[in-house]
Write a protein that holds these residues in place. Structure first.
Motif, mmCIF file in Angstrom:
data_model
loop_
_atom_site.group_PDB
_atom_site.id
_atom_site.type_symbol
_atom_site.label_atom_id
_atom_site.label_comp_id
_atom_site.label_asym_id
_atom_site.label_seq_id
_atom_site.Cartn_x
_atom_site.Cartn_y
_atom_site.Cartn_z
ATOM 1 N N UNK A 1 0.816 -1.211 0.000
ATOM 2 C CA UNK A 1 0.000 0.000 0.000
ATOM 3 C C UNK A 1 0.847 1.258 0.000
ATOM 4 N N UNK A 2 1.994 1.237 0.676
ATOM 5 C CA UNK A 2 2.805 2.441 0.760
ATOM 6 C C UNK A 2 3.499 2.757 -0.556
ATOM 7 N N UNK A 3 3.489 1.815 -1.505
ATOM 8 C CA UNK A 3 4.036 2.077 -2.836
ATOM 9 C C UNK A 3 3.044 2.804 -3.733
ATOM 10 N N UNK A 4 1.778 2.790 -3.321
ATOM 11 C CA UNK A 4 0.723 3.294 -4.179
ATOM 12 C C UNK A 4 0.156 4.588 -3.594
ATOM 13 N N UNK A 5 -0.255 5.521 -4.431
ATOM 14 C CA UNK A 5 -0.916 6.721 -3.917
ATOM 15 C C UNK A 5 -2.159 6.349 -3.121
ATOM 16 N N UNK A 6 -2.529 7.139 -2.112
ATOM 17 C CA UNK A 6 -3.725 6.819 -1.314
ATOM 18 C C UNK A 6 -4.948 6.640 -2.193
ATOM 19 N N UNK A 7 -5.689 5.567 -1.916
ATOM 20 C CA UNK A 7 -6.867 5.246 -2.724
ATOM 21 C C UNK A 7 -7.806 4.367 -1.905
ATOM 22 N N UNK A 8 -9.088 4.471 -2.180
ATOM 23 C CA UNK A 8 -10.089 3.624 -1.533
ATOM 24 C C UNK A 8 -10.392 2.372 -2.347
ATOM 25 N N UNK A 9 -9.664 2.153 -3.434
ATOM 26 C CA UNK A 9 -9.893 0.961 -4.239
ATOM 27 C C UNK A 9 -9.543 -0.292 -3.434
ATOM 28 N N UNK A 10 -10.422 -1.305 -3.370
ATOM 29 C CA UNK A 10 -10.100 -2.534 -2.644
ATOM 30 C C UNK A 10 -8.868 -3.211 -3.235
ATOM 31 N N UNK A 11 -8.011 -3.740 -2.366
ATOM 32 C CA UNK A 11 -6.788 -4.404 -2.805
ATOM 33 C C UNK A 11 -6.571 -5.639 -1.958
ATOM 34 N N UNK A 12 -6.140 -6.724 -2.595
ATOM 35 C CA UNK A 12 -5.842 -7.957 -1.866
ATOM 36 C C UNK A 12 -4.497 -8.499 -2.321
ATOM 37 N N UNK A 13 -3.803 -9.147 -1.402
ATOM 38 C CA UNK A 13 -2.628 -9.945 -1.740
ATOM 39 C C UNK A 13 -3.091 -11.382 -1.904
ATOM 40 N N UNK A 14 -2.641 -12.031 -2.957
ATOM 41 C CA UNK A 14 -3.057 -13.412 -3.223
ATOM 42 C C UNK A 14 -1.831 -14.312 -3.190
ATOM 43 N N UNK A 15 -2.022 -15.542 -2.748
ATOM 44 C CA UNK A 15 -0.945 -16.521 -2.671
ATOM 45 C C UNK A 15 -1.510 -17.895 -2.969
ATOM 46 N N UNK A 16 -0.641 -18.897 -2.999
ATOM 47 C CA UNK A 16 -1.063 -20.259 -3.260
ATOM 48 C C UNK A 16 -0.838 -20.686 -4.698
ATOM 49 N N UNK A 17 -0.994 -21.990 -5.002
ATOM 50 C CA UNK A 17 -0.804 -22.492 -6.372
ATOM 51 C C UNK A 17 -1.837 -21.903 -7.334
ATOM 52 N N UNK A 18 -1.553 -22.043 -8.621
ATOM 53 C CA UNK A 18 -2.370 -21.383 -9.646
ATOM 54 C C UNK A 18 -3.839 -21.790 -9.588
ATOM 55 N N UNK A 19 -4.110 -23.045 -9.253
ATOM 56 C CA UNK A 19 -5.500 -23.531 -9.251
ATOM 57 C C UNK A 19 -6.172 -23.360 -7.900
ATOM 58 N N UNK A 20 -5.424 -22.921 -6.882
ATOM 59 C CA UNK A 20 -6.001 -22.787 -5.542
ATOM 60 C C UNK A 20 -5.570 -21.456 -4.918
ATOM 61 N N UNK A 21 -5.754 -20.383 -5.643
ATOM 62 C CA UNK A 21 -5.344 -19.073 -5.156
ATOM 63 C C UNK A 21 -6.249 -18.639 -4.001
ATOM 64 N N UNK A 22 -5.634 -18.068 -2.971
ATOM 65 C CA UNK A 22 -6.399 -17.608 -1.821
ATOM 66 C C UNK A 22 -6.009 -16.165 -1.496
#
Length: 470
Positions: A17-38
């Motif tokens: 988040x600190x790399x991006x200008x302030x924004x109210x746009x929802x953001x998520x970090x995703x992890x896991x294998x390609x077929x089971x992203x969480x």
């Protein structure tokens, strides 16, 4: 001893988040294998829309049609962790890393930074400026501070006798116990640390092994901590990458300000400075553009570092859009703060001289700002020269000289001037054919101007103007 724990519950997300200008746009970090992203982590606006950690990416997309996604990077998170440990080194010489936390021994620092409430406010102010959410607690052991920070933000326990009572209501699920121990203890009806600490240690060791007993002893201070002390590196390297392409230099100022701010925090932690660093602009299909930044003296002020880097970056023509930026500082020399007067009479918004000098050099060029210094030649025309890299040194004499010396003397017209000081005879130059014999005077002209003029030796007349006093 007293240990402060800075718990960083959303370290990876805050780093993004600190790399991006302030924004109210929802953001998520995703992890896991390609077929089971969480969903690894979700911003505040994403959580408000119903997204949560551990949720499958497909379910998150079904719940919220549009949100930004960034892949979770463990190495990136570790880099932020080390940066904050280096920042904490500013406040203590004994710093340690725990999972998503930084602990620092503060009992010897309270005399320098003030009592704990003031010390705590300094930590929180710095962390807010750096852009990291946090929880802070104080305790006689690092493990206890770590546990209490997760349970009660702002709790301060300063004596060992009160530590057990502060830990007693903490749930075993939040006590940072060895893997599997919390679930097994809960199934036995042991819900809190108070219940666990009251149990016989011999029985606990037979049932759960020595690791749990050792962890409890370290928690209450009956065994020393085995935590390794952190030492900041002698070089700084930080990289910021973004999914989109940046085509204009002006749009690079936000990440540049973050990088130079992080460099300043790192330097303050290790009580050092930087005199040369490099900004590297990465492109997709061609070699990176490298922008060297150099200063006349080591510095660590965030505003000064940003001004110097910005001035040089603004003169760069981008050959291609930029997809990432690096800041490299391989050499971090000692930093000596500039001397200040006890009663500083400067205006509150006045810019320090060093910052003004570096800003002018970055905007106008390396050789645009010169420093005058004396030579050994006594002839006024040759008595001083200029250089962009001359160290500060006292002038060898204090004889009165004008601030504005004319390139060549001119006849002084008008009525005879009033003599204020003089004569000062200068007779020299015989060794190179440029010999001169002059009597110099400080005079006031008929118009009230203060001038430096000379006449032939022993005479007053045929005045030649050679300079003006301010």
């Amino acid at each position: 001893m007293l240990w402060a724990c800075v718990l960083l519950p959303q370290l990876a997300l805050d780093g993004v988040l600190r790399r991006r200008p302030p924004s109210e746009e929802p953001l998520v970090l995703v992890s896991g294998p390609a077929q089971q992203r969480i969903v690894h982590a979700a911003s505040r606006s994403a959580r408000a829309a119903g997204l949560y950690r551990g949720q499958s990416l497909a379910a998150a997309q079904a719940m919220l049609h549009r949100f930004a996604m960034v892949d979770y990077d463990a190495s990136d998170e570790a880099g932020w962790h080390r940066l904050l440990a280096a920042w904490a080194y500013r406040y203590s010489g004994e710093v340690g890393l725990l999972t998503h936390a930084v602990v620092l021994e503060v009992s010897r620092s309270l005399g320098l930074f003030g009592p704990w409430p003031r010390f705590e406010s300094l930590l929180r102010e710095d962390l807010a400026g750096l852009g990291f959410r946090h929880r802070i607690a104080l305790a006689p052991t690092p493990q206890a501070a770590y546990v209490l920070a997760g349970a009660h933000d702002g709790m301060a326990v300063t004596t060992p006798p009160t530590l057990r009572s502060a830990l007693a209501p903490v749930a075993v699920a939040h006590a940072r116990l060895p893997d599997g121990a919390a679930h097994a203890l809960s199934s036995m009806g042991i819900r809190t640390l108070g219940q666990l600490l009251a149990m016989p240690r011999a029985g606990l060791q037979r049932r759960f092994g020595a690791d749990l007993v050792l962890q409890l002893d370290r928690l209450v201070g009956e065994q020393p901590s085995s935590m390794e002390s952190f030492r900041p590196s002698d070089a700084f390297e930080l990289r910021m990458e973004w999914a989109h392409e940046i085509e204009h230099v002006e749009a690079l100022m936000f990440p540049l300000r973050r990088l130079t701010g992080d460099l300043s925090a790192y330097l303050a932690g290790r009580d050092g400075g930087v005199q040369r660093f490099e900004v590297v602009l990465e492109h997709r299909n061609m070699p990176a553009t490298r922008v060297p930044v150099g200063m006349l003296a080591a510095a660590r002020d965030a505003a000064l570092l940003f001004d110097c880097a910005r001035g040089r970056l603004e003169r760069v023509a981008l050959p291609q859009p930029v997809v990432a930026m690096q800041l490299l500082a391989p050499d971090l020399p000692p930093f000596v703060p500039a001397g200040r007067d006890l009663f500083d009479a400067r205006l509150a918004n006045a810019m320090p001289l060093d910052q003004l000098r570096e800003r002018l050099r970055s905007r106008l060029g390396e050789h645009a700002v010169q420093r005058l210094h004396r030579t050994v030649d006594p002839r006024p025309e040759r008595a001083q020269t200029s250089s962009p890299h001359v160290a500060k040194a006292p002038w060898p004499e204090t004889r009165l000289r004008p601030a504005w010396l004319l390139e060549s003397p001119l006849p002084l017209r008008g009525p005879p001037p009033e003599i204020l000081a003089g004569p000062e005879r200068i007779e020299t130059g015989w060794w190179d054919g440029g010999d001169m014999r002059r009597d110099y005077y400080v005079v006031r002209t008929a118009q009230g101007q203060c001038a430096w003029a000379y006449c032939p030796p022993g005479k007053q007349g045929a005045w030649m103007l050679h300079g003006w006093f301010a």
